[in-house]
Design a protein around this motif. Structure first.
Motif, mmCIF file in Angstrom:
data_model
loop_
_atom_site.group_PDB
_atom_site.id
_atom_site.type_symbol
_atom_site.label_atom_id
_atom_site.label_comp_id
_atom_site.label_asym_id
_atom_site.label_seq_id
_atom_site.Cartn_x
_atom_site.Cartn_y
_atom_site.Cartn_z
ATOM 1 N N PRO A 278 42.249 67.456 -0.882
ATOM 2 C CA PRO A 278 42.499 65.800 -1.441
ATOM 3 C C PRO A 278 44.170 65.518 -2.552
ATOM 4 C CG PRO A 278 40.845 67.485 -2.842
ATOM 5 C CD PRO A 278 41.367 68.177 -1.502
ATOM 6 N N THR A 279 43.988 64.847 -2.085
ATOM 7 C CA THR A 279 45.655 63.722 -2.693
ATOM 8 C C THR A 279 44.998 62.048 -3.643
ATOM 9 O OG1 THR A 279 47.766 63.654 -2.270
ATOM 10 C CG2 THR A 279 46.950 62.764 -0.487
ATOM 11 N N ALA A 280 45.992 62.169 -3.704
ATOM 12 C CA ALA A 280 46.535 60.782 -3.913
ATOM 13 C C ALA A 280 47.715 59.564 -3.414
ATOM 14 C CB ALA A 280 46.131 60.385 -5.594
ATOM 15 N N ARG A 281 47.401 58.594 -4.042
ATOM 16 C CA ARG A 281 48.446 57.557 -3.537
ATOM 17 C C ARG A 281 48.737 56.714 -4.680
ATOM 18 N NH1 ARG A 281 45.917 56.971 0.883
ATOM 19 N NH2 ARG A 281 45.295 54.796 1.458
ATOM 20 N N PRO A 282 50.013 55.656 -4.624
ATOM 21 C CA PRO A 282 49.627 54.926 -5.291
ATOM 22 C C PRO A 282 48.680 53.405 -4.929
ATOM 23 C CG PRO A 282 51.933 54.847 -5.284
ATOM 24 C CD PRO A 282 50.900 55.845 -3.706
ATOM 25 N N GLY A 283 47.478 53.651 -6.241
ATOM 26 C CA GLY A 283 46.474 52.539 -5.633
ATOM 27 C C GLY A 283 44.946 53.117 -5.680
ATOM 28 N N TYR A 284 44.963 54.819 -4.805
ATOM 29 C CA TYR A 284 44.371 54.924 -4.510
ATOM 30 C C TYR A 284 44.170 56.854 -4.582
ATOM 31 C CZ TYR A 284 41.740 57.083 -0.178
ATOM 32 O OH TYR A 284 40.351 56.954 0.460
ATOM 33 N N SER A 285 42.682 56.662 -5.072
ATOM 34 C CA SER A 285 42.622 58.648 -4.908
ATOM 35 C C SER A 285 41.665 59.022 -4.050
ATOM 36 C CB SER A 285 41.648 58.722 -6.469
ATOM 37 O OG SER A 285 41.496 60.346 -6.601
ATOM 38 N N GLU A 286 41.340 59.457 -3.378
ATOM 39 C CA GLU A 286 40.506 60.670 -2.285
ATOM 40 C C GLU A 286 39.479 61.160 -3.150
ATOM 41 O OE1 GLU A 286 43.902 61.407 1.306
ATOM 42 O OE2 GLU A 286 43.569 63.531 0.308
ATOM 43 N N ILE A 287 39.347 61.215 -4.364
ATOM 44 C CA ILE A 287 38.542 61.922 -4.617
ATOM 45 C C ILE A 287 38.105 61.189 -5.362
ATOM 46 C CG2 ILE A 287 37.911 63.951 -6.449
ATOM 47 C CD1 ILE A 287 40.423 65.131 -6.442
ATOM 48 N N PRO A 288 36.204 61.534 -4.389
ATOM 49 C CA PRO A 288 35.094 59.914 -5.034
ATOM 50 C C PRO A 288 34.981 60.363 -6.814
ATOM 51 C CG PRO A 288 34.628 61.006 -2.723
ATOM 52 C CD PRO A 288 35.745 62.386 -3.562
ATOM 53 N N THR A 289 35.044 59.300 -7.042
ATOM 54 C CA THR A 289 34.591 59.638 -8.932
ATOM 55 C C THR A 289 33.693 58.065 -9.337
ATOM 56 O OG1 THR A 289 35.201 60.046 -10.779
ATOM 57 C CG2 THR A 289 36.903 58.210 -9.514
ATOM 58 N N PRO A 290 32.601 58.386 -10.086
ATOM 59 C CA PRO A 290 31.996 56.955 -10.252
ATOM 60 C C PRO A 290 32.719 56.099 -11.213
ATOM 61 C CG PRO A 290 31.006 58.783 -10.945
ATOM 62 C CD PRO A 290 31.803 59.580 -10.310
ATOM 63 N N TYR A 291 33.862 56.790 -11.793
ATOM 64 C CA TYR A 291 35.031 56.031 -12.940
ATOM 65 C C TYR A 291 36.136 56.144 -12.297
ATOM 66 C CZ TYR A 291 31.198 58.418 -15.713
ATOM 67 O OH TYR A 291 30.291 59.588 -15.392
ATOM 68 N N ASP A 292 36.546 55.132 -12.874
ATOM 69 C CA ASP A 292 38.012 55.002 -12.678
ATOM 70 C C ASP A 292 39.618 56.202 -12.191
ATOM 71 O OD1 ASP A 292 40.778 53.578 -12.006
ATOM 72 O OD2 ASP A 292 40.759 53.093 -14.240
ATOM 73 N N ALA A 293 39.844 56.354 -11.756
ATOM 74 C CA ALA A 293 40.696 57.296 -11.089
ATOM 75 C C ALA A 293 41.632 57.714 -11.954
ATOM 76 C CB ALA A 293 41.133 57.905 -9.737
ATOM 77 N N ASP A 294 41.959 56.881 -12.289
ATOM 78 C CA ASP A 294 42.721 56.881 -13.700
ATOM 79 C C ASP A 294 42.871 56.138 -14.777
ATOM 80 O OD1 ASP A 294 45.282 58.401 -14.433
ATOM 81 O OD2 ASP A 294 46.959 56.215 -13.960
ATOM 82 N N GLY A 295 41.360 55.871 -15.647
ATOM 83 C CA GLY A 295 40.994 55.570 -16.238
ATOM 84 C C GLY A 295 41.284 56.105 -17.788
ATOM 85 N N GLU A 296 40.574 55.270 -18.423
ATOM 86 C CA GLU A 296 40.402 55.641 -19.824
ATOM 87 C C GLU A 296 39.988 57.283 -20.129
ATOM 88 O OE1 GLU A 296 38.707 52.730 -22.910
ATOM 89 O OE2 GLU A 296 41.181 52.303 -22.724
ATOM 90 N N ILE A 297 38.298 57.077 -18.987
ATOM 91 C CA ILE A 297 37.152 58.179 -19.926
ATOM 92 C C ILE A 297 38.240 59.399 -18.278
ATOM 93 C CG2 ILE A 297 35.089 58.811 -18.394
ATOM 94 C CD1 ILE A 297 34.613 56.269 -18.217
ATOM 95 N N VAL A 298 39.133 59.346 -17.658
ATOM 96 C CA VAL A 298 38.705 60.703 -16.918
ATOM 97 C C VAL A 298 40.466 60.900 -17.445
ATOM 98 C CG1 VAL A 298 40.181 61.093 -14.804
ATOM 99 C CG2 VAL A 298 38.630 59.875 -14.017
ATOM 100 N N ARG A 299 41.606 60.196 -18.294
ATOM 101 C CA ARG A 299 42.507 60.996 -19.220
ATOM 102 C C ARG A 299 41.845 61.563 -20.101
ATOM 103 N NH1 ARG A 299 44.922 55.283 -17.661
ATOM 104 N NH2 ARG A 299 44.248 54.568 -20.385
ATOM 105 N N PHE A 300 40.544 60.813 -20.763
ATOM 106 C CA PHE A 300 40.633 61.542 -22.152
ATOM 107 C C PHE A 300 39.527 62.429 -21.207
ATOM 108 C CE2 PHE A 300 40.642 57.250 -25.094
ATOM 109 C CZ PHE A 300 41.407 57.507 -25.292
ATOM 110 N N ALA A 301 39.081 62.898 -20.344
ATOM 111 C CA ALA A 301 38.585 64.293 -20.141
ATOM 112 C C ALA A 301 40.052 65.295 -20.071
ATOM 113 C CB ALA A 301 37.532 63.492 -18.850
ATOM 114 N N TRP A 302 41.176 64.433 -19.527
ATOM 115 C CA TRP A 302 41.786 66.009 -19.163
ATOM 116 C C TRP A 302 42.500 66.726 -20.583
ATOM 117 C CZ3 TRP A 302 43.805 68.765 -16.067
ATOM 118 C CH2 TRP A 302 45.250 69.675 -15.862
ATOM 119 N N GLU A 303 42.698 65.234 -21.371
ATOM 120 C CA GLU A 303 43.340 65.639 -22.697
ATOM 121 C C GLU A 303 41.871 66.539 -23.440
ATOM 122 O OE1 GLU A 303 44.042 61.895 -24.834
ATOM 123 O OE2 GLU A 303 45.243 61.237 -23.806
ATOM 124 N N TRP A 304 41.213 66.700 -23.163
ATOM 125 C CA TRP A 304 40.157 67.142 -23.612
ATOM 126 C C TRP A 304 40.356 69.093 -23.689
ATOM 127 C CZ3 TRP A 304 36.696 67.767 -27.372
ATOM 128 C CH2 TRP A 304 35.162 68.464 -27.359
#
Length: 331
Positions: A278-304
């Motif tokens: 799976p990959t991503a392109r501007p405005g779209y991510s191929e991985i299904p997720t219930p949260y914003d693919a580049d939102g605060e929840i995902v970014r903070f999880a990566w920072e953790w």
């Protein structure tokens, strides 16, 4: 060990499942009352707590069945992949200028419009790609291909020997697939391809209840079809509707009926091909997720995880690595 109350309404954590309870939790986390609790724009919660809660939310959906130590060591990428386009911007400008010089205004306007749309979309949402290795697991692929109503059911199929990997029985649900791998599922183990009474009796027997079966019981539909094929190899005639393969989709399953772009399923043969990663392109991510693919929840999880990833992998630890088919093919 996986917790028992995975659909607890108090915790309200979405999972990889078609369950109605999970759909309700997904609604509450998306647009319901629980969605506002995870909005960190205006909050008095500390940064540490924001990252920890974001990690808990993402891990509940993306691999809650994987122990935390194993996930950090083997399923967490070192860095997020770079999916930016390789074409330089000045080359696009030169091409549009040449098109205008050649009096092809329509072509130049189309190229400029495409470039403006890409700039408006911004960078690709690569945050969700931190779970790219989890999406390669054979049990997750079976669930994403809509061959199982939950990832837990897909794991049960693999462990019980009802799944073939490239034509051979495979019983390791933690195997990470390589591009081109073919996964086949036994149709007799797919519950929504069985009669309601058969699927309910099978579920009751798995929960520990005893069921009485007799030798004169009517053959299952797949067996009758197989016998008719042996009797008439060149002409298959259905005498009644009971000879057809039953299809009973579970209730509230329609919101989950989608297939990611990196999979190619065949529902006639109950199989799926893992085409690519799976990959991503501007405005779209191929991985299904219930949260914003580049939102605060995902970014903070990566920072953790970026601050708590294991740094050393000894030889004894590498020996316990889950099977990675792509690494075996490259070596």
């Amino acid at each position: 060990m996986r917790e028992l109350k995975i659909y607890d309404f108090n915790r309200c954590l979405p999972r990889m499942s078609w369950s109605p309870q999970n759909l309700y939790n997904l609604y509450r986390r998306s647009i319901g009352d629980e969605a506002r609790k995870a909005q960190w724009t205006r909050t008095t919660v500390s940064l540490f707590s924001q990252r920890w809660q974001s990690k808990a939310l993402t891990r509940a959906y993306h691999g809650d069945f994987i122990p935390e130590k194993i996930f950090k060591r083997w399923y967490l990428p070192k860095v997020l992949p770079d999916v930016r386009p390789r074409v330089k911007r000045n080359i696009d400008v030169e091409q549009s200028g040449l098109a205008r010089w050649a009096k092809k205004d329509s072509v130049a306007e189309q190229e400029e419009k495409i470039r403006e749309e890409e700039e408006a979309k911004g960078l690709a949402p690569v945050g969700s790609l931190m779970f790219m290795e989890v999406e390669r697991r054979i049990d997750v692929v079976i669930f994403r291909a809509c061959l199982a109503p939950s990832v837990y059911e897909a794991r049960r199929m693999v462990v019980h020997g009802s799944v073939l990997l490239n034509g051979k029985k495979h019983e390791n649900p933690g195997t990470r697939l390589a591009p081109g791998d073919l996964v086949s599922v036994d149709p007799a183990e797919i519950r929504f391809l069985q009669h309601p009474q058969e699927s309910s009796s099978k579920k009751a027997s798995e929960d520990g209840e005893t069921e009485n079966t007799s030798g004169d019981e009517e053959q299952a539909a797949p067996e009758r079809i197989a016998n008719s094929i042996r009797a008439k190899p060149y002409a298959l005639v259905y005498k009644s509707k009971s000879d057809l393969t039953p299809f009973n989709l579970p209730d509230y399953a329609s919101p989950f009926l989608f297939v990611p772009a990196y999979l190619e399923p065949s529902f006639k043969t109950c199989s799926v091909v893992y085409v690519r990663h799976p990959t991503a392109r501007p405005g779209y991510s191929e991985i299904p997720t219930p949260y914003d693919a580049d939102g605060e929840i995902v970014r903070f999880a990566w920072e953790w995880y970026a601050k708590r990833r294991p740094k050393i992998r000894s030889k004894s630890q590498r020996a316990r690595e889950p099977e990675n088919r792509q690494a075996l093919e490259e070596s």
